[in-house]
Design a protein around this motif. Structure first.
Motif, PDB file in Angstrom:
ATOM      1  N   TRP A 351       0.837  -1.207   0.000  1.00 39.92           N
ATOM      2  CA  TRP A 351       0.000   0.000   0.000  1.00 39.92           C
ATOM      3  C   TRP A 351       0.874   1.260   0.000  1.00 39.92           C
ATOM      4  N   ILE A 352       1.847   1.295   0.896  1.00 46.19           N
ATOM      5  CA  ILE A 352       2.713   2.459   0.999  1.00 46.19           C
ATOM      6  C   ILE A 352       3.494   2.692  -0.291  1.00 46.19           C
ATOM      7  N   HIS A 353       3.801   1.589  -0.979  1.00 42.11           N
ATOM      8  CA  HIS A 353       4.571   1.703  -2.215  1.00 42.11           C
ATOM      9  C   HIS A 353       3.684   1.698  -3.474  1.00 42.11           C
ATOM     10  N   GLY A 354       2.376   1.905  -3.283  1.00 42.80           N
ATOM     11  CA  GLY A 354       1.488   2.209  -4.399  1.00 42.80           C
ATOM     12  C   GLY A 354       1.128   1.061  -5.331  1.00 42.80           C
ATOM     13  N   LEU A 355       0.981  -0.154  -4.776  1.00 42.80           N
ATOM     14  CA  LEU A 355       0.570  -1.280  -5.626  1.00 42.80           C
ATOM     15  C   LEU A 355      -0.806  -1.014  -6.213  1.00 42.80           C
ATOM     16  N   LYS A 356      -0.936  -1.048  -7.536  1.00 41.95           N
ATOM     17  CA  LYS A 356      -2.143  -0.595  -8.201  1.00 41.95           C
ATOM     18  C   LYS A 356      -3.359  -1.467  -7.904  1.00 41.95           C
ATOM     19  N   ILE A 357      -3.153  -2.752  -7.628  1.00 36.92           N
ATOM     20  CA  ILE A 357      -4.300  -3.645  -7.397  1.00 36.92           C
ATOM     21  C   ILE A 357      -5.084  -3.220  -6.158  1.00 36.92           C
ATOM     22  N   LEU A 358      -4.463  -2.441  -5.259  1.00 31.84           N
ATOM     23  CA  LEU A 358      -5.127  -1.976  -4.045  1.00 31.84           C
ATOM     24  C   LEU A 358      -5.858  -0.652  -4.251  1.00 31.84           C
ATOM     25  N   ALA A 359      -5.781  -0.111  -5.458  1.00 33.99           N
ATOM     26  CA  ALA A 359      -6.402   1.200  -5.726  1.00 33.99           C
ATOM     27  C   ALA A 359      -7.916   1.111  -5.599  1.00 33.99           C
TER      28      ALA A 359
END
Length: 359
Positions: A351-359
């Motif tokens: 999440w902190i590193h911006g994984l797109k699947i969590l958007a």
């Protein structure tokens, strides 16, 4: 009474200790150049913080690639307004205020879950429930500057007040819930329908109409505001097309995706969500399963994007799955604890590193 009060105090203290550990994980994994409040703010968080700081825009974005045509009208006002008020009173930044609010709402959400379980005459192992709920990997949105915590508190409060036959309080929370999320008004309608079918007395129709009217009032306030601001009261719905959403009757989006082999991960999650809502009803969680199913139908009518967040981060889903986990044997609980710790840490990192699947 004193025993219950002392028990709640102990639960609060235990929850806050877990929240401290959770915050420390964010601090440890955040880039050294950023505060936790900035690092936790990913994806839609920027929209909420923008509304809190600058209010709603008059026009959609007309330049740029990914965000072309998008606007903050898609995000309902209750959470950003609360952030703005908190920031004004405390003089904290908007990001810090949003994070503090969500951390403060989490213990209340847990206690509401325990209260709802008590009303269902279910007795979970309280400490295990608190631990597993806090470690639940898809509660990531509750510890970022999203509206999940506020919406969850309002939804569970509405359910509890209704079960306790406190119709006026239910109406008030339904009104606020309709200002918190697009699904809020639909939840108010679902609660009204459940109350009408569940209570065969002369006041059930009146009470149900009151809940619908209260939910409608909350939604109408936002509609009237957008009408005055941008000239389109339903801009929150119309702007969804900029995110690639298109209305189709449920479950056509799921069927189409399976046929053309697109968005398969989200589509499989949607299928799992169907199974989940059925399982909740089968296990006797009829109202909760009905509300999750309503959320699923509404979400999937415009696509399967974000379905994981809307269903598997739903407070009713978390309550149901965590209760099942606490009902397992001691060995299984420890295995689950270990797995959830690993997943929780992993999801925070991504999440902190911006994984797109969590958007």
């Amino acid at each position: 009474m004193n025993i219950m009060k002392n028990k709640n105090i102990k639960n609060f203290i235990f929850i806050f200790l877990l929240l401290f550990v959770n915050f420390s994980l964010y601090r440890f994994m955040s880039p050294h150049t950023e505060s936790v409040a900035i690092a936790a703010c990913q994806w839609d968080c920027a929209w909420y913080m923008g509304i809190a700081k600058n209010g709603y825009s008059e026009h959609a974005i007309t330049e740029g690639g990914e965000k072309l045509g998008q606007a903050n009208w898609a995000f309902f006002p209750a959470y950003p307004v609360l952030v703005k008020i908190f920031s004004y009173v405390t003089h904290f930044t908007y990001h810090t205020s949003g994070l503090i609010l969500n951390y403060a709402l989490w213990p209340l959400l847990i206690l509401l879950c325990l209260k709802n379980l008590a009303l269902k005459k279910l007795q979970p192992k309280t400490m295990w429930f608190i631990v597993l709920a806090t470690l639940y990997p898809l509660n990531i949105w509750y510890f970022s500057q999203y509206s999940e915590s506020l919406y969850g508190v309002l939804l569970l409060s509405s359910i509890i007040f209704l079960k306790e036959n406190k119709i006026t309080l239910t109406a008030l929370t339904c009104c606020a819930m309709s200002l918190a999320r697009p699904t809020g008004f639909v939840m108010a309608m679902g609660l009204a329908l459940w109350w009408f079918c569940h209570n065969k007395n002369r006041n059930s129709m009146r009470d149900s109409l009151l809940l619908v009217a209260a939910g409608g009032l909350g939604l109408s306030l936002f509609v009237l505001y957008l009408s005055a601001k941008v000239g389109d009261g339903f801009a929150f719905s119309h702007v969804q097309i900029a995110w690639g959403r298109e209305f189709k009757i449920f479950p056509l989006h799921i069927i189409d995706n399976l046929y053309v082999h697109q968005h398969l991960t989200a589509t499989y999650i949607a299928l799992a969500a169907i199974i989940l809502s059925c399982a909740m009803v089968i296990y006797g969680w009829r109202l909760e399963g009905f509300l999750v199913a309503l959320t699923l139908v509404l979400a999937c009518s415009t696509g399967v994007k974000s379905i994981g967040r809307l269903i598997f981060a739903n407070p009713l889903t978390i309550e149901f799955l965590v209760y099942l986990a606490t009902s397992t044997g001691k060995t299984y609980r420890y295995v689950l604890f270990f797995l959830l710790v690993c997943l929780h840490v992993t999801v925070i990192y991504f999440w902190i590193h911006g994984l797109k699947i969590l958007a």
